[in-house]
Scaffold this active site. Structure first.
Site, PDB file in Angstrom:
ATOM      1  CG  ASN A   8      -1.657   1.302   1.458  1.00 33.35           C
ATOM      2  OD1 ASN A   8      -1.763   2.075   0.662  1.00 33.35           O
ATOM      3  ND2 ASN A   8      -2.296   1.439   2.809  1.00 33.35           N
ATOM      4  CD1 TRP A   9       3.611   0.996  -2.690  1.00 31.35           C
ATOM      5  CD2 TRP A   9       4.123   2.642  -4.532  1.00 31.35           C
ATOM      6  NE1 TRP A   9       4.730   0.571  -3.383  1.00 31.35           N
ATOM      7  CE2 TRP A   9       5.117   1.449  -4.430  1.00 31.35           C
ATOM      8  CE3 TRP A   9       4.045   3.408  -5.219  1.00 31.35           C
ATOM      9  CZ2 TRP A   9       5.897   1.142  -5.383  1.00 31.35           C
ATOM     10  CZ3 TRP A   9       5.193   3.213  -6.431  1.00 31.35           C
ATOM     11  CH2 TRP A   9       5.900   2.276  -6.466  1.00 31.35           C
ATOM     12  CE  LYS A  10       0.368   3.636   4.808  1.00 36.37           C
ATOM     13  NZ  LYS A  10       0.274   3.919   6.262  1.00 36.37           N
ATOM     14  CG  HIS A  90      -5.660   1.882   5.453  1.00 37.02           C
ATOM     15  ND1 HIS A  90      -5.239   2.672   6.145  1.00 37.02           N
ATOM     16  CD2 HIS A  90      -4.725   1.053   5.066  1.00 37.02           C
ATOM     17  CE1 HIS A  90      -4.056   2.627   6.381  1.00 37.02           C
ATOM     18  NE2 HIS A  90      -3.779   1.657   5.713  1.00 37.02           N
ATOM     19  CD  GLU A  92      -2.800   5.550   6.755  1.00 36.28           C
ATOM     20  OE1 GLU A  92      -3.001   5.727   5.394  1.00 36.28           O
ATOM     21  OE2 GLU A  92      -1.760   5.294   7.328  1.00 36.28           O
ATOM     22  CD  GLU A 160      -3.420  -2.534   7.335  1.00 40.21           C
ATOM     23  OE1 GLU A 160      -2.395  -2.962   6.992  1.00 40.21           O
ATOM     24  OE2 GLU A 160      -4.156  -1.577   7.158  1.00 40.21           O
ATOM     25  N   GLY A 166       2.504   1.959  10.823  1.00 39.17           N
ATOM     26  CA  GLY A 166       3.462   3.237  10.681  1.00 39.17           C
ATOM     27  C   GLY A 166       4.174   3.545  11.937  1.00 39.17           C
ATOM     28  CB  SER A 205       5.220  -1.944  12.037  1.00 40.18           C
ATOM     29  OG  SER A 205       4.694  -0.517  12.385  1.00 40.18           O
ATOM     30  N   GLY A 226       2.940  -1.107   4.275  1.00 41.26           N
ATOM     31  CA  GLY A 226       2.757   0.251   4.233  1.00 41.26           C
ATOM     32  C   GLY A 226       4.205   0.429   3.582  1.00 41.26           C
ATOM     33  N   GLY A 227       4.751   1.437   4.724  1.00 41.17           N
ATOM     34  CA  GLY A 227       6.250   1.767   4.412  1.00 41.17           C
ATOM     35  C   GLY A 227       7.021   0.990   3.824  1.00 41.17           C
TER      36      GLY A 227
HETATM   37  C1  PEP Z   1      -0.758   0.290   5.909  1.00 40.56           C
HETATM   38  O1  PEP Z   1      -0.873   1.361   5.889  1.00 40.56           O
HETATM   39  O2  PEP Z   1      -1.635  -0.583   5.629  1.00 40.56           O
HETATM   40  C2  PEP Z   1       0.317  -0.257   6.922  1.00 40.56           C
HETATM   41  C3  PEP Z   1       0.442  -1.321   7.156  1.00 40.56           C
HETATM   42  O3  PEP Z   1       1.451   0.354   6.902  1.00 40.56           O
HETATM   43  P1  PEP Z   1       2.783   0.173   7.499  1.00 40.56           P
HETATM   44  O4  PEP Z   1       3.360  -1.059   7.234  1.00 40.56           O
HETATM   45  O5  PEP Z   1       3.882   1.280   7.310  1.00 40.56           O
HETATM   46  O6  PEP Z   1       2.945   0.101   9.079  1.00 40.56           O
END
Ligand code: PEP
Length: 246
Positions: A8-10, A90, A92, A160, A166, A205, A226-227
């Protein structure tokens, strides 16, 4: 079942990063797990044209097919340019855009209507975990955000924990195991045998350094990343960990 690693590149990524997507795609020539990248909208078409081993997805869609909804994009529009999966719910978006379970359900149905796979995100906040409400929160989110028909083809569930996204914090293996086993039980009792192979991803994470341990936990059928999905070398290490765990 095969594992799925989805990035997930956001709201990150520009045209130059198609290079990274191609690099990941080349690596996936003979990987055992499934791989997807959900870049921001403007890269979906180019990413789809430049890949053959991985799937390209989107991070959100509108509930309607079309209409006077300035700035919105429908699931049908996304599938037309090559999105095969669409993330909905999600945390966010639940937080920043006040998306309720009811809206998430409508979006999940929109994804199904368009013939794509919905990655439906659920997860508790830190306050809810501290108050020992994790499983009841997951139950309510699944009851209200998942539609009547859920199959391994049309739906992936992503657990999640909001507090792990994050932050670099990851639940203990037992906590992940308990949440995934609860989700698996819910899917089995609600949807029966058809939902047996619905993938349950862990997200929050996930890094190249912890992926191996996370993928060894029962009922973890992959990860939403994500990251770490923005760095192709790290993402490739996570893909390798998923492949090696199968
Ligand atoms: C996400 O945004 O779905 C996510 C899991 O982010 P991260 O891996 O950065 O915690």
């Amino acid at each position: 079942m095969s594992k799925l690693v989805a990035g997930n590149w956001k709201m990150f990524g520009n045209k130059d990063m198609i290079y990274d997507i191609k690099k990941i795609d080349r690596h996936c020539n003979d990987t055992k797990c499934e791989v997807a990248i959900c870049p921001p909208f403007q890269l979906i078409s180019a990413a789809n044209e430049q890949t053959k081993n991985i799937k390209i997805g989107a991070q959100n869609c509108h509930i309607n097919t079309n209409g006077a909804h300035t700035g919105e994009v429908s699931a049908e529009m996304l599938t037309e340019v090559g999105a095969e999966l669409i993330i909905v719910g999600h945390s966010e978006r639940r937080q920043d855009n006040s998306e309720t379970n009811d809206i998430v359900k409508l979006k999940t149905e929109a994804v199904h209507r368009a013939g794509a796979t919905a990655i439906v995100c659920i997860g508790e906040t830190l306050e809810e975990r501290t108050a020992e409400q994790t499983l009841s929160v997951l139950q309510e989110q699944m009851l209200k955000s998942l539609p009547k028909k859920v199959t391994p083809v049309n739906t992936v569930v992503a657990y999640e924990p909001v507090w792990a996204i994050g932050t670099g914090l990851v639940p203990a293996a037992d906590q992940i195991r308990a949440a995934h086993s609860f989700i698996r039980g819910f899917l089995a009792s609600t949807y029966g045998a058809e939902a047996h192979d619905v993938k349950i991803l862990y997200g929050g994470s996930v890094k190249d350094t912890n992926a191996k341990e996370i993928f060894s936990i029962s009922n973890v059928n992959g990860a939403l990343v994500g990251g770490a999905s923005l760095k192709s070398t790290d993402f490739i290490e996570i893909i390798k960990a998923a492949s090696n765990s199968m």
